[in-house]
Design an enzyme around this catalytic site. Structure first.
Site, PDB file in Angstrom:
ATOM      1  N   SER A   1      20.931  36.324 -10.998  1.00 35.81           N
ATOM      2  CA  SER A   1      20.260  37.053 -12.068  1.00 35.81           C
ATOM      3  C   SER A   1      20.272  36.286 -13.396  1.00 35.81           C
ATOM      4  O   SER A   1      21.286  35.728 -13.802  1.00 35.81           O
ATOM      5  CB  SER A   1      20.959  38.398 -12.276  1.00 35.81           C
TER       6      SER A   1
ATOM      7  N   LYS B   1      16.167  39.047 -13.307  1.00 34.29           N
ATOM      8  CA  LYS B   1      16.727  39.115 -14.648  1.00 34.29           C
ATOM      9  C   LYS B   1      17.178  40.555 -14.927  1.00 34.29           C
ATOM     10  O   LYS B   1      16.482  41.503 -14.573  1.00 34.29           O
ATOM     11  CB  LYS B   1      15.673  38.698 -15.673  1.00 34.29           C
TER      12      LYS B   1
ATOM     13  N   ALA C   1      23.870  33.226 -24.240  1.00 29.95           N
ATOM     14  CA  ALA C   1      23.960  34.573 -24.813  1.00 29.95           C
ATOM     15  C   ALA C   1      22.535  35.045 -25.043  1.00 29.95           C
ATOM     16  O   ALA C   1      22.070  35.176 -26.163  1.00 29.95           O
ATOM     17  CB  ALA C   1      24.759  34.575 -26.113  1.00 29.95           C
TER      18      ALA C   1
ATOM     19  N   ASN D   1      18.721  43.764 -10.945  1.00 25.82           N
ATOM     20  CA  ASN D   1      19.984  43.689 -11.675  1.00 25.82           C
ATOM     21  C   ASN D   1      19.852  44.603 -12.891  1.00 25.82           C
ATOM     22  O   ASN D   1      18.962  44.412 -13.721  1.00 25.82           O
ATOM     23  CB  ASN D   1      20.211  42.225 -12.075  1.00 25.82           C
TER      24      ASN D   1
ATOM     25  N   ASN E   1      25.131  45.353 -13.177  1.00 32.01           N
ATOM     26  CA  ASN E   1      25.719  44.355 -14.066  1.00 32.01           C
ATOM     27  C   ASN E   1      26.591  45.059 -15.097  1.00 32.01           C
ATOM     28  O   ASN E   1      26.114  45.493 -16.133  1.00 32.01           O
ATOM     29  CB  ASN E   1      24.605  43.546 -14.739  1.00 32.01           C
TER      30      ASN E   1
ATOM     31  N   CYS F   1      28.107  41.957 -18.494  1.00 31.04           N
ATOM     32  CA  CYS F   1      27.411  41.060 -19.405  1.00 31.04           C
ATOM     33  C   CYS F   1      28.177  40.976 -20.713  1.00 31.04           C
ATOM     34  O   CYS F   1      28.292  41.958 -21.442  1.00 31.04           O
ATOM     35  CB  CYS F   1      25.998  41.521 -19.693  1.00 31.04           C
TER      36      CYS F   1
ATOM     37  N   GLY G   1      28.093  27.524 -14.456  1.00 25.85           N
ATOM     38  CA  GLY G   1      27.906  26.149 -13.999  1.00 25.85           C
ATOM     39  C   GLY G   1      29.143  25.618 -13.291  1.00 25.85           C
ATOM     40  O   GLY G   1      30.155  26.318 -13.179  1.00 25.85           O
TER      41      GLY G   1
ATOM     42  N   GLY H   1      22.869  29.929  -9.642  1.00 27.43           N
ATOM     43  CA  GLY H   1      22.330  30.199 -10.963  1.00 27.43           C
ATOM     44  C   GLY H   1      22.069  28.930 -11.748  1.00 27.43           C
ATOM     45  O   GLY H   1      21.042  28.260 -11.578  1.00 27.43           O
ATOM     46  N   THR H   2      23.027  28.564 -12.564  1.00 25.97           N
ATOM     47  CA  THR H   2      22.891  27.427 -13.472  1.00 25.97           C
ATOM     48  C   THR H   2      22.415  26.151 -12.790  1.00 25.97           C
ATOM     49  O   THR H   2      21.684  25.352 -13.395  1.00 25.97           O
ATOM     50  CB  THR H   2      24.254  27.207 -14.160  1.00 25.97           C
TER      51      THR H   2
HETATM   52  C1  LIG Z   1      20.870  32.085 -18.877  1.00 29.22           C
HETATM   53  C2  LIG Z   1      21.642  33.052 -18.044  1.00 29.22           C
HETATM   54  C3  LIG Z   1      21.276  34.409 -18.036  1.00 29.22           C
HETATM   55  C4  LIG Z   1      21.992  35.320 -17.276  1.00 29.22           C
HETATM   56  N1  LIG Z   1      21.593  36.631 -17.246  1.00 29.22           N
HETATM   57  C5  LIG Z   1      22.233  37.502 -16.414  1.00 29.22           C
HETATM   58  C6  LIG Z   1      21.779  38.846 -16.272  1.00 29.22           C
HETATM   59  O1  LIG Z   1      20.801  39.256 -16.864  1.00 29.22           O
HETATM   60  N2  LIG Z   1      22.480  39.674 -15.444  1.00 29.22           N
HETATM   61  C7  LIG Z   1      23.572  39.250 -14.753  1.00 29.22           C
HETATM   62  O2  LIG Z   1      24.166  40.016 -13.990  1.00 29.22           O
HETATM   63  N3  LIG Z   1      24.012  37.975 -14.853  1.00 29.22           N
HETATM   64  C8  LIG Z   1      23.360  37.109 -15.665  1.00 29.22           C
HETATM   65  N4  LIG Z   1      23.807  35.803 -15.748  1.00 29.22           N
HETATM   66  C9  LIG Z   1      24.980  35.391 -14.961  1.00 29.22           C
HETATM   67  C10 LIG Z   1      24.562  34.713 -13.664  1.00 29.22           C
HETATM   68  O3  LIG Z   1      23.827  35.589 -12.853  1.00 29.22           O
HETATM   69  C11 LIG Z   1      25.812  34.228 -12.915  1.00 29.22           C
HETATM   70  O4  LIG Z   1      26.656  35.335 -12.669  1.00 29.22           O
HETATM   71  C12 LIG Z   1      26.593  33.193 -13.689  1.00 29.22           C
HETATM   72  O5  LIG Z   1      25.720  32.332 -14.383  1.00 29.22           O
HETATM   73  C13 LIG Z   1      27.508  32.354 -12.789  1.00 29.22           C
HETATM   74  O6  LIG Z   1      26.787  31.686 -11.796  1.00 29.22           O
HETATM   75  P1  LIG Z   1      26.271  30.150 -11.956  1.00 29.22           P
HETATM   76  O7  LIG Z   1      27.445  29.325 -12.380  1.00 29.22           O
HETATM   77  O8  LIG Z   1      25.732  29.793 -10.609  1.00 29.22           O
HETATM   78  O9  LIG Z   1      25.212  30.181 -12.997  1.00 29.22           O
HETATM   79  C14 LIG Z   1      23.100  34.881 -16.510  1.00 29.22           C
HETATM   80  C15 LIG Z   1      23.455  33.535 -16.536  1.00 29.22           C
HETATM   81  C16 LIG Z   1      22.747  32.623 -17.269  1.00 29.22           C
HETATM   82  C17 LIG Z   1      23.172  31.190 -17.260  1.00 29.22           C
END
Ligand SMILES: Cc1cc2nc3c(=O)[nH]c(=O)nc-3n(C[C@H](O)[C@H](O)[C@H](O)COP(=O)(O)O)c2cc1C
Ligand SMILES: Cc1cc2nc3c(=O)[nH]c(=O)nc-3n(C[C@H](O)[C@H](O)[C@H](O)COP(=O)(O)OP(=O)(O)OC[C@H]3O[C@@H](n4cnc5c(N)ncnc54)[C@H](O)[C@@H]3O)c2cc1C
Ligand SMILES: Cc1cc2nc3c(=O)[nH]c(=O)nc-3n(C[C@H](O)[C@H](O)[C@H](O)COP(=O)(O)OP(=O)(O)OC[C@H]3O[C@@H](n4cnc5c(N)ncnc54)[C@H](O)[C@@H]3O)c2cc1C
Ligand SMILES: Cc1cc2nc3c(=O)[nH]c(=O)nc-3n(C[C@H](O)[C@H](O)[C@H](O)COP(=O)(O)O)c2cc1C
Ligand code: FES
Ligand code: FES
Lengths: 252, 306, 306, 252
Positions: free
Chosen positions: B24, B48, B73, B102, B129, B132, B219, B267-268
């Site tokens: 997400s 998202k 953020a 989400n 979620n 956040c 990340g 994600g990242t």
């Molecule tokens: C730019 C960005 C926006 C995110 N927005 C959400 C969100 O809207 N809802 C949510 O549950 N997690 C959100 N996350 C968290 C990611 O879904 C994930 O839990 C987190 O980034 C760890 O995974 P990763 O290291 O593979 O990115 C966001 C992460 C990033 C980097």
């Protein structure tokens, strides 16, 4: 067809234009075919999580040219690439300048904001005046390249060591133009915006913001915009821009 | 990609073609990366985060890099759940992949009404979620105490007709307490981890780089924390766990599965390489073939602790 | 290095020549890296954690790499505090740097007696390690609740005649609660962060790479978490805070100072480059000169939040 | 004088000896002057937090030679270095083999455990029998190098595609020696230990363990040892070893 894609692109030529400013030409026929002036690329620097956004400076038949300044770790590592190396490039991204070769266009560029305007000048086929500002004579870049496009080229430096001493917008005093396009530091963009306002012509400004995805998916690169009815909202530099009609920007 | 039974997984009754799900907030509503590959290549997409009403999000800068990771953020910028249902879902539901909505909110009632609005839709699963960290009232208050987690899970569970996955925050002393609380509250699945709260400062301007001052760390840097938490949680609850946090290679994905995850989210890593989810899926399949693993579920929980 | 007043800092009454301290467990008792540079180049050394009695430590593997960092589960291997006092301290105390004894234990009484034994010695400061996640009874149980932190701080404070610095664990929901608890318990200073608990799994053997299953994450990966926690803590307590976690460059050190730290510790970065603490000190000084900063304390807390 | 140090060392020669096994010679006069056979180096791979421990294969007057196998990300990146590149090396570290050229020495090496013994053979000036084992003919490395030291060299392969088919320790049957030194995989070390036991000669084994500091400061690289009185404790591969008298090891 994919509107953008990531590719391993061979670095064909690398040159240091002025101290800390590098000029790369990469081979990428597929990406070059899609690109328009004012769009940008997200360049991968191995070992870094986020790609670096760099504007497309000029578009060849099978090549793209990038001019970038070393600002931190990522651009520093990039500057050490040598011809023959592969670079992972995600491009072309965003919305470029709305070019109309029939309209006399004032291009206002400052410092590292100058390169993205070169592609615009090329596309305008001579129907441009480029007013370009730099800190001093040693930092002047791309003057010849702009001249080669047929554009009228005027240079200003902060210290007067080359060309006009003072603001780049001063150079536009005697010029006639139907549209203005600008890229550079904030104060210069404000000056350019004011100039377009005075002349009553549309102005297009290229903005920067920290980015993650570069394609509009993460909502990272917010920019405050206003819609037709004055309602404010966050748009995104990577997808809605980087070039924005100045009247859509909440502030510059 | 054709359905490959080796890779298919079932999470709380929902069949996923493969265990690779876009995380997400990193994949929007699928349109952008959908230009690069058919979304049916993915097991699913966690969209998202969406809220009952439209949210403007935080002022920029919203993202920056950190060693081995990044901070964000974004602040839940989104057009509201009804816009999602009317504008995004019709297109998304035709892409041949599983759709996870989400959802976030400021009050329990917000969450519940958002979930209710999704009841009749094409959404396959709802991801709660409650973690956040980037909005003042973004739900993290619900995600860091066992009572909070259980309470909101139970409330949403009652009004949500879709399988409910609760996404846990890593910013807690004991993640297993939160997992147990979500289980008690009636969650059908868990996903973890969301981001770890972090900060960077520009040493020249002396300003926090992220306008929100702090942001969420994600990340590769967080991978070991995510693996640990998934392992701890899987030792404590029976619910299926979707593991995420720092996964960028197929090896990372295998680790996460071995730690106990039934599926993973990416994600990242997508920002670094938009094709990362596809490469992870292909690498996973190749690894399974080399090792003679017939079904990806055989990997789940396969770690042999000392 | 000659005393440079620009760099000197005072922490709880102890004068440090510069704000760069080697982090506990990464610098032994100074002998090894002392072969490379005079230890007087450092502001101080936080020695390897010591306990009342000798401890064998955990079986290997004890360390492994992670993206942007590493895991360790050394398990407090040490020859006991008396050995430290008799064998290491006499040499250490002649090196012209500040000596911080880092102490751990399984019971409050262990901690107290260890601290007492240090009372009459050349040690300049005691660092209370209530946050070691790598031993079953390594003190982390004291470090993750406010009552635990306050209790052990108060108990040790009563019997310890040296300035007392309490080292906080990042594996908590709210670091400021722990900081406030340590302050109430009578701490003279705080240091943070210790390691975040993490895990890696060998996908071929399916074994956790660290024999202890989990280990502590340190190195650049954790920097944003450390900066955030130091900033939060400095907004809540008056105590001097020594910041650490992922600092590997002078820029990182400046960030940490701006976040509110009076001094910093360098740990994992020393493994990457044994000269890292020296380079950080030199870079910091150069930065201060360039910016016209007269004393390093002017940087402390200099961040201007949005 | 510093007993070890970290230096930027120029890579002078790089060669792939057999698939995935690389042979690097680096220029490092100061470090070479300090080094002894069996010691190791901690090699920095930029972007990685932990250095990679690699044994010193051979010691020149101003150079060190390393032979390493690509096993993961770090060694893979290292293998892509080219002559002229700088490599950050922390060396020499640990305790090497206790060499006495007056004692006939059996060197038992297996696979990537063979390279560290080359320096030993060189120092023994011919008074050595080297029994070296490899998986198959294609993986045999350094045979000529060992012969050039004057040592007697016997090769075994698992599949018999070159030399003796079977265990490397089989090759020692007809050999006379006063001390045994071994480096290689666990089972081979156990066989070598048993052999030394049978012959009643001292045995020295080179071990591996995951490391952080490499100098004895972090206590990361524990190995279970026994002291004279049979009391067990954890020593450290990087400082007490990597070479240990076999009777000090709790287990191999
Ligand atoms: C730019 C960005 C926006 C995110 N927005 C959400 C969100 O809207 N809802 C949510 O549950 N997690 C959100 N996350 C968290 C990611 O879904 C994930 O839990 C987190 O980034 C760890 O995974 P990763 O290291 O593979 O990115 C966001 C992460 C990033 C980097
Ligand atoms: C659309 C767009 C086009 C650009 N075109 C050019 C160009 O043609 N030539 C050029 O020299 N520069 C250009 N920039 C600026 C360039 O992206 C930054 O200088 C570069 O990202 C700095 O990276 P670094 O690793 O050297 O710095 P670091 O400070 O180490 O970077 C840390 C993080 O911050 C981001 N960042 C830092 N400064 C900026 C910035 N000004 N804008 C966006 N992100 C930033 C980096 O991408 C990275 O994620 C452009 C930026 C944008 C948004
Ligand atoms: C004293 C000593 C001498 C060595 N000499 C040689 C040599 O001469 N030639 C050679 O090819 N190899 C040698 N090794 C093994 C070599 O260190 C590993 O193959 C290498 O560290 C693997 O790194 P990587 O990045 O490719 O693997 P990755 O798996 O990506 O490494 C991850 C982490 O684990 C560590 N690691 C992985 N395997 C080992 C191992 N077997 N031993 C220690 N750490 C490990 C790495 O150093 C790194 O910290 C030696 C090891 C030791 C301890
Ligand atoms: C190998 C190793 C051993 C450690 N041992 C101790 C210890 O004995 N006592 C302690 O308080 N912290 C110990 N730590 C934690 C560090 O002092 C420090 O808090 C942590 O590593 C974060 O800082 P860094 O990222 O700069 O390493 C150890 C860390 C490592 C890597
Ligand atoms: S950078 Fe992701 S939306 Fe612009
Ligand atoms: S690696 Fe640090 S003690 Fe051996």
């Amino acid at each position: 067809m994919k509107p953008f894609d990531s590719r391993q692109c061979k670095l064909l030529a690398a040159r240091e234009l002025s101290p800390g400013i590098f000029d790369f030409t990469v081979s990428c026929p597929e990406l070059a075919a899609l690109a328009a002036p004012g769009q940008f690329a997200q360049i991968l620097v191995p070992g870094h999580t986020l790609r670096r956004p760099i504007s497309i400076c000029s578009i060849g038949r099978e090549t793209l040219r990038f001019v970038f300044q070393v600002r931190g770790e990522g651009t520093e590592k990039l500057s050490r690439y040598r011809p023959g190396d592969d670079i992972d490039i995600l491009a072309p991204l965003g919305k470029g300048f709305p070019i109309d070769p029939n309209k006399r266009t004032l291009l206002v560029g400052g410092g590292i904001g100058v390169p993205p305007l070169l592609g615009v000048a090329e596309a305008l086929g001579g129907n441009a005046v480029a007013v370009l500002g730099f800190r001093n004579r040693d930092l002047v870049i791309l003057e010849e390249d702009f001249k080669n496009t047929g554009a009228k080229v005027l240079i200003a430096t902060d210290d007067g060591s080359y060309g006009h001493k003072g603001l780049v917008t001063d150079l536009a005093t005697g010029e006639d133009f139907q549209v203005l396009m600008a890229c550079g530091p904030g104060p210069m963009l404000r000056g350019a915006g004011a100039l377009a306002g005075e002349r009553g012509v549309p102005g297009y400004l290229s903005l920067e913001q920290r980015m993650a995805c570069g394609v509009g998916a993460c909502l990272g690169c917010a920019v405050a915009l206003t819609d037709g009815e004055g309602r404010e909202y966050f748009g995104h530099v990577c997808k809605d821009g980087p070039v924005f009609p100045m009247d859509r920007l909440k502030e510059v | 990609m054709e359905k490959n039974n080796k890779l298919s997984v079932n999470i709380a009754g929902v069949e996923f073609n493969n265990p690779i799900i876009a995380a997400s907030g990193t994949f929007g509503f699928g349109r952008e990366y959908g230009e690069l590959y058919p979304l049916s290549e993915l097991g699913g997409i966690s969209c998202k985060g969406t809220t009952l009403k439209e949210r403007p999000g935080n002022p920029p800068p919203r993202v920056t890099e950190t060693p081995g990771g990044m901070l964000n953020a974004v602040g839940l910028q989104n057009p509201g759940v009804e816009h999602f249902i009317n504008e995004d879902l019709p297109w998304l539901s035709k892409q041949g992949t599983r759709i996870i909505a989400n959802i976030a909110g400021s009050t329990v009632e917000d969450y519940c009404r958002t979930a209710e609005l999704l009841n009749g839709t094409a959404v396959d699963m709802v991801e709660l979620n409650i973690s956040c960290p980037n909005v003042k009232e973004g739900g993290v208050q619900f995600g860091v105490t066992a009572e909070g987690v259980e309470g909101i899970t139970r409330a949403v569970r009652e009004r949500c007709k879709k399988p409910l996955m609760v996404k846990l925050s890593p910013n807690v002393t004991d993640i297993t307490e939160m997992a147990i609380a979500a289980e008690s509250g009636g969650a059908d699945a868990l996903s973890l981890i969301n981001t770890l709260t972090g900060m960077r400062i520009d040493i020249n301007s002396r300003r926090p780089i992220i306008r929100n001052n702090t942001g969420g760390l994600s990340g590769p840097a967080v991978l070991p924390v995510a693996i640990r938490m998934v392992w701890q949680v899987c030792n404590k609850v029976k619910l299926p766990v979707v593991g995420l946090g720092g996964i960028s290679t197929w090896q990372d994905a295998v680790e996460m599965l071995l730690a106990g995850a039934v599926a993973i989210q990416v994600g990242t890593a997508i920002f670094t390489d938009p094709y990362a989810p596809i490469k992870i899926r292909d690498g996973l399949l190749e690894f399974m073939d080399k090792k003679g693993v017939k079904s990806v579920s055989e990997l789940t929980g396969g770690v042999r602790p000392w």
